[in-house]
Design a protein around this motif. Structure first.
Motif, PDB file in Angstrom:
ATOM      1  N   SER A  54       0.849  -1.195   0.000  1.00  0.00           N
ATOM      2  CA  SER A  54       0.000   0.000   0.000  1.00  0.00           C
ATOM      3  C   SER A  54       0.883   1.243   0.000  1.00  0.00           C
ATOM      4  O   SER A  54       2.068   1.195   0.346  1.00  0.00           O
ATOM      5  CB  SER A  54      -0.911   0.000   1.232  1.00  0.00           C
ATOM      6  N   GLU A  55       0.293   2.344  -0.402  1.00  0.00           N
ATOM      7  CA  GLU A  55       1.033   3.614  -0.423  1.00  0.00           C
ATOM      8  C   GLU A  55       1.496   3.991   0.983  1.00  0.00           C
ATOM      9  O   GLU A  55       2.469   4.716   1.151  1.00  0.00           O
ATOM     10  CB  GLU A  55       0.142   4.741  -0.978  1.00  0.00           C
ATOM     11  N   GLU A  56       0.788   3.494   1.983  1.00  0.00           N
ATOM     12  CA  GLU A  56       1.112   3.853   3.378  1.00  0.00           C
ATOM     13  C   GLU A  56       2.233   2.990   3.953  1.00  0.00           C
ATOM     14  O   GLU A  56       2.683   3.202   5.065  1.00  0.00           O
ATOM     15  CB  GLU A  56      -0.122   3.697   4.273  1.00  0.00           C
ATOM     16  N   ARG A  61       5.907   2.931  -1.333  1.00  0.00           N
ATOM     17  CA  ARG A  61       6.063   1.795  -2.247  1.00  0.00           C
ATOM     18  C   ARG A  61       7.411   1.844  -2.932  1.00  0.00           C
ATOM     19  O   ARG A  61       7.874   2.881  -3.365  1.00  0.00           O
ATOM     20  CB  ARG A  61       4.932   1.801  -3.267  1.00  0.00           C
TER      21      ARG A  61
END
Ligand SMILES: [Zn+2]
Length: 280
Positions: A54-56, A61
């Motif tokens: 995930s981007e988080e 990433r």
């Protein structure tokens, strides 16, 4: 749904294709008969699974896909045979299949720990732990096997990794019982073998990845066997077009408790970090 995917290369030098032309979608990855060397696989009705971070995640990433290949776990794999080398030449070292063999077992069943646990099940435990650590830190993960059985032989696993991942790590334990520590199967120092494609173009990166994995394992407290290498002519190595390693985390006498499996996974994750940071 079949996913054709290609990520950015963390080593930055191997991929000739344009990543923009590739799809990178999470989900089931089916074997594609048009892929290079696909015709050499005997068992490929199973599927792999691609997970995107995930981007988080961790530091964001990374756009690096790690193929996590839990060794063995293909019922019937011992009855089929596949060409040891893509060009039909014989194997240059022994192993599960003897030196000189033109055909190798498609996927062997693996060894059994002294307490009766199967290698395939312990490989899977480490693989699932490694998947979690990689995703948490922003790596994408291609899982070859997530249950007791996947109908993908060693060539199919390798060809899927070649086309959908940037690094390929096959997780194993050796069949000795001396608790000898970890090592990676290095590319044999054999002129003919190292001159054969795709080995000729990739053997140095295989060895560099292997050396990073052993270093990571050592950092996280896993004992190392000898200098951390054993030369092996493996089907995986013979067909790999991305950095690709068979890592032996120990043997039949090694600790495979939950804590130990978590430690192996942390070591492998540290090794991937080492490889990718050195390649930048
Ligand atoms: Zn094995």
């Amino acid at each position: 749904m079949a996913v054709l995917c290609m990520a950015l290369m963390c080593a930055g030098s191997v991929r000739a294709q344009e990543s923009s032309a590739q799809r990178r979608e999470p989900g089931t990855v089916s074997f594609d008969e048009s892929w290079t060397y696909a015709g050499n696989s005997a068992i490929h009705s199973g599927t792999a699974e691609l997970y995107l971070a995930s981007e988080e995640a961790g530091g964001g990433r990374k756009n690096v896909t790690v193929c996590v290949n839990a060794g063995h776990g293909t019922s019937g794999g011992g009855e089929a045979k596949t060409l040891s080398h893509p060009d039909g030449t014989p194997k240059v070292t022994g192993g599960t299949n003897a030196a000189g063999e033109v055909y190798s077992i498609a996927v062997s069943s693996g060894t059994t720990f002294l307490d009766g646990a199967t290698e395939a099940s312990v490989n899977l435990q480490v693989a699932l732990e490694l998947k979690k650590l990689l995703l948490e830190d922003g790596y994408d993960v291609l899982m070859i096997r997530e249950g007791d059985d996947v109908q993908l032989d060693n060539i199919a696993r390798t060809v899927i990794a070649n086309n959908c991942a940037d690094l390929h790590i096959a997780i194993h334990f050796d069949s000795t019982d001396s608790n000898k520590g970890c090592y990676y199967c290095s590319v044999p120092d054999n002129g003919t073998y190292r001159a054969m494609e795709p080995v000729a173009s990739h053997w140095q990166e295989h060895n560099r990845l292997g050396s990073c994995l052993v270093q990571g394992l050592q950092q996280e407290g896993t004992a190392v066997f000898g200098d951390g290498t054993l030369q092996m002519d493996l089907t995986q190595t013979s067909y790999s077009t991305i950095p690709s390693v068979d890592i032996e985390l120990g043997d039949r006498a090694s600790d495979h408790s939950s804590d130990a499996c978590a430690r192996y996974a942390r070591g492998l994750k540290a090794g991937v970090d080492l490889y990718c940071s050195a390649a930048k």
